[in-house]
Design a protein around this motif. Structure first.
Motif, PDB file in Angstrom:
ATOM      1  N   ILE A  21       0.841  -1.205   0.000  1.00 47.35           N
ATOM      2  CA  ILE A  21       0.000   0.000   0.000  1.00 47.35           C
ATOM      3  C   ILE A  21       0.870   1.247   0.000  1.00 47.35           C
ATOM      4  O   ILE A  21       0.660   2.186  -0.779  1.00 47.35           O
ATOM      5  CB  ILE A  21      -0.942  -0.005   1.216  1.00 47.35           C
ATOM      6  N   ASN A  22       1.867   1.251   0.863  1.00 45.31           N
ATOM      7  CA  ASN A  22       2.748   2.409   0.963  1.00 45.31           C
ATOM      8  C   ASN A  22       3.580   2.584  -0.305  1.00 45.31           C
ATOM      9  O   ASN A  22       3.814   3.702  -0.769  1.00 45.31           O
ATOM     10  CB  ASN A  22       3.662   2.248   2.180  1.00 45.31           C
ATOM     11  N   PHE A  23       4.020   1.467  -0.890  1.00 45.71           N
ATOM     12  CA  PHE A  23       4.797   1.525  -2.122  1.00 45.71           C
ATOM     13  C   PHE A  23       3.982   2.171  -3.245  1.00 45.71           C
ATOM     14  O   PHE A  23       4.477   3.022  -3.988  1.00 45.71           O
ATOM     15  CB  PHE A  23       5.225   0.120  -2.537  1.00 45.71           C
ATOM     16  N   ALA A  24       2.728   1.765  -3.376  1.00 45.36           N
ATOM     17  CA  ALA A  24       1.879   2.311  -4.432  1.00 45.36           C
ATOM     18  C   ALA A  24       1.700   3.818  -4.272  1.00 45.36           C
ATOM     19  O   ALA A  24       1.786   4.581  -5.251  1.00 45.36           O
ATOM     20  CB  ALA A  24       0.520   1.614  -4.412  1.00 45.36           C
ATOM     21  N   MET A  25       1.470   4.273  -3.036  1.00 45.73           N
ATOM     22  CA  MET A  25       1.322   5.703  -2.803  1.00 45.73           C
ATOM     23  C   MET A  25       2.635   6.449  -3.055  1.00 45.73           C
ATOM     24  O   MET A  25       2.643   7.585  -3.537  1.00 45.73           O
ATOM     25  CB  MET A  25       0.839   5.959  -1.380  1.00 45.73           C
ATOM     26  N   GLY A  26       3.742   5.804  -2.745  1.00 51.43           N
ATOM     27  CA  GLY A  26       5.039   6.423  -2.992  1.00 51.43           C
ATOM     28  C   GLY A  26       5.295   6.637  -4.475  1.00 51.43           C
ATOM     29  O   GLY A  26       5.840   7.664  -4.884  1.00 51.43           O
ATOM     30  N   VAL A  27       4.894   5.674  -5.296  1.00 48.98           N
ATOM     31  CA  VAL A  27       5.061   5.815  -6.738  1.00 48.98           C
ATOM     32  C   VAL A  27       4.216   6.967  -7.262  1.00 48.98           C
ATOM     33  O   VAL A  27       4.673   7.811  -8.046  1.00 48.98           O
ATOM     34  CB  VAL A  27       4.682   4.503  -7.450  1.00 48.98           C
ATOM     35  N   VAL A  28       2.961   7.030  -6.832  1.00 50.23           N
ATOM     36  CA  VAL A  28       2.050   8.082  -7.304  1.00 50.23           C
ATOM     37  C   VAL A  28       2.576   9.461  -6.937  1.00 50.23           C
ATOM     38  O   VAL A  28       2.606  10.379  -7.770  1.00 50.23           O
ATOM     39  CB  VAL A  28       0.641   7.867  -6.722  1.00 50.23           C
ATOM     40  N   THR A  29       2.995   9.631  -5.695  1.00 55.86           N
ATOM     41  CA  THR A  29       3.467  10.948  -5.263  1.00 55.86           C
ATOM     42  C   THR A  29       4.837  11.278  -5.813  1.00 55.86           C
ATOM     43  O   THR A  29       5.187  12.451  -5.963  1.00 55.86           O
ATOM     44  CB  THR A  29       3.488  11.028  -3.728  1.00 55.86           C
ATOM     45  N   GLY A  30       5.625  10.253  -6.122  1.00 57.70           N
ATOM     46  CA  GLY A  30       6.970  10.501  -6.647  1.00 57.70           C
ATOM     47  C   GLY A  30       6.982  11.000  -8.070  1.00 57.70           C
ATOM     48  O   GLY A  30       7.909  11.708  -8.487  1.00 57.70           O
ATOM     49  N   ILE A  31       5.970  10.632  -8.846  1.00 54.00           N
ATOM     50  CA  ILE A  31       5.910  11.073 -10.236  1.00 54.00           C
ATOM     51  C   ILE A  31       5.895  12.597 -10.332  1.00 54.00           C
ATOM     52  O   ILE A  31       6.494  13.195 -11.237  1.00 54.00           O
ATOM     53  CB  ILE A  31       4.665  10.471 -10.926  1.00 54.00           C
ATOM     54  N   VAL A  32       5.234  13.230  -9.374  1.00 51.69           N
ATOM     55  CA  VAL A  32       5.127  14.695  -9.401  1.00 51.69           C
ATOM     56  C   VAL A  32       6.503  15.344  -9.294  1.00 51.69           C
ATOM     57  O   VAL A  32       6.737  16.426  -9.852  1.00 51.69           O
ATOM     58  CB  VAL A  32       4.204  15.178  -8.269  1.00 51.69           C
TER      59      VAL A  32
END
Length: 509
Positions: A60-71
């Protein structure tokens, strides 16, 4: 606020938010791989339960990290295009390595790990776990190499006023990244350790409430529940040991990194101590009362420890440490008293340069970093004592404190990054006073922002991104809370004997 202030707030908010996910992912990925290794070697189902449960939260945390990291990638072209043009020839290599090598390996083997539980052999599946967990660390290294170049430019030559990469090896072996990398990784394990402690404490409390609190004999009659309680006890002990070791590593690597900062960015470290005037020997300020925002420190009273700052800076107890006032004169002599009268500087063209970073932010950020890290370490030691010989902590105070302790290393990491980045101002690429660097390679933050973006556009994107990140925070917390409440039963597949014997129905399901 002007364009530069809004751009800095935007990058600061999105970066600090993203970095809340990064250390938890890195630390948990390695710990989950270790749990699966224990299951592979022993066959003990307890370790499988730990792998499944903590692995789910990590995902769960990994998925959110990917989404926020793209920005973060978008920001370079959207808000900091001048900066991107300046550092592009250097950053291309480490960022390509991070994207093509680390992240692709990370995502590929993570996918194999997620979907390969019943399709891959246990050994191959375990290898996938270690591949993606080590890839997360490699990814962090390449990112830190790029960031460390901003703190200490090496491996380049100046061509037409822009740095051009001459040695990727120099960038990847920059002494700044060699010091920052272990410090960051230990910080990641500190976060993961407290995460295990807090959630395990809540699970033990929940188990006690649902079983022992109602029927003292129920826990003894329910073998599965007893085994789950051992899962939480083992997880808590693991988190505590990881936290203690991580803090020891943070202290050692932090000392090395601090000495390097005193050499490479003396103004940052003088500001971190609110050391306005040079001292020999220099005392370490534990706590300050007064207006630390003034660079003369005339109204500041500090509780200090004699000699310690001299040792932290130079490795001996009697050396001189330069203060803000002396360094200010040196910076002005080296880089000038005013910004260049260049249209690219915007409203700062020809204006006086303030080489002193925000003193309250650097001074208190440095102390909050150390303070929250110390609280997390003391909490880990307390857990090891309270859980010795199979004991379970009791008392109403225990569970709330354990849950609150999850935040301490997160806060320590965040304040550490805030201190590191704010302390470098007014430079976005800091000048290199070390002979190993290239003279004249630096960039003012005021000249790094995109000139074609208006303050209104920047403010709109700041509000929009902050709102979206707020929604994502709610989503992540909701998902984590949901799976934490589900416990082991929510992630474990049914036992073979519990599966349906009807093949048609089984296939349909």
């Amino acid at each position: 606020m002007d364009l530069l202030d809004i751009a800095r707030w935007q990058f600061g908010i999105t970066t600090v938010y993203h970095f809340l996910m990064v250390p938890l992912t890195i630390g948990m990925a390695v710990l989950v791989a270790g749990m699966q290794t224990a299951w592979y070697r022993t066959g003990n189902r307890r370790y499988l339960k730990m792998t499944k449960f903590w692995g789910k939260l990590m995902l769960i945390n990994f998925a959110m990290g990917v989404v926020t990291g793209i920005v973060q990638e978008f920001q370079f072209g959207m808000s900091w295009s001048a900066y991107s043009r300046f550092v592009g020839d250097v950053f291309g290599a480490p960022l390509a390595m991070e994207g093509l090598v680390a992240f692709f390996v990370e995502s590929t083997f993570l996918g194999l790990w997620i979907f390969g539980w019943d399709r891959l052999s246990k050994g191959v599946h375990l290898a996938c776990a270690w591949a993606f967990s080590l890839a997360t660390i490699a990814s962090a290294y390449f990112i830190l190499a790029a960031n460390s170049w901003m703190q200490h430019p090496v491996g380049i030559e100046l061509v037409d006023g822009r740095p051009r990469l001459t040695s990727i090896w120099a960038v990847l072996t920059n002494n700044t990244v060699l010091a920052a990398f272990p410090h960051t990784v230990f910080g990641c394990f500190a976060v993961a350790g407290s995460f295990l402690i807090g959630i395990s404490a809540w699970q033990i409390w929940k188990h006690h409430r649902d079983t022992v609190g109602k029927d003292p004999d129920l826990a003894n009659r329910d073998e599965e529940r007893n085994d789950d309680r051992k899962v939480w006890h083992g997880s808590m002990r693991l988190g505590a040991w990881v936290g203690v070791i991580a803090f020891a590593g943070l202290a050692i690597s932090g000392d090395i990194q601090g000495k390097l900062m005193f050499e490479q960015q003396p103004m940052k470290m003088a500001s971190a101590e609110a050391l306005c005037h040079s001292e020999a020997p220099a005392s370490f300020s534990v706590f300050a009362i007064g207006d630390v925002a003034r660079p003369d420190c005339e109204n500041v009273k500090s509780l200090t420890v004699p000699y310690i700052l001299s040792y932290l800076a130079n490795g001996d107890l009697h050396s001189e440490v330069k203060g803000v006032q002396q360094l200010l004169g040196e910076y002005q002599a080296a880089y000038g008293t005013h910004y260049p009268d260049d249209p690219r500087m915007g409203v700062f063209a020809g204006q006086p340069i303030d080489y002193v970073p925000n003193l309250p932010a650097t001074y208190w950020g440095f102390r909050f970093m150390i303070g929250f890290g110390g609280i997390a370490a003391l909490g880990a030691v307390a857990v090891l004592w309270l859980t010795r010989r199979g004991r379970y902590p009791k008392g109403r105070w225990w569970t709330p404190l354990a849950l609150l302790s999850i935040a301490t290393p997160f806060l320590g990491n965040s304040f550490g990054w805030i201190f590191t980045e704010l302390g470098r101002q007014p430079f976005v690429v800091a000048p290199n006073p070390n002979p190993s660097g290239v003279d004249g390679v630096f960039m003012y933050t005021a000249s790094a922002v995109s000139a074609g973006v208006t303050p209104g556009e920047m403010l709109t994107s700041l509000i929009a991104l902050t709102a979206v990140y707020g929604v994502l925070a709610i989503v992540e917390i909701f998902l984590i809370v949901r799976f934490v409440r589900g416990g082991v039963a929510g992630v474990m597949p049914p036992e073979p004997e519990e599966k349906k014997s009807d093949e048609a129905l089984s296939f349909a399901y």
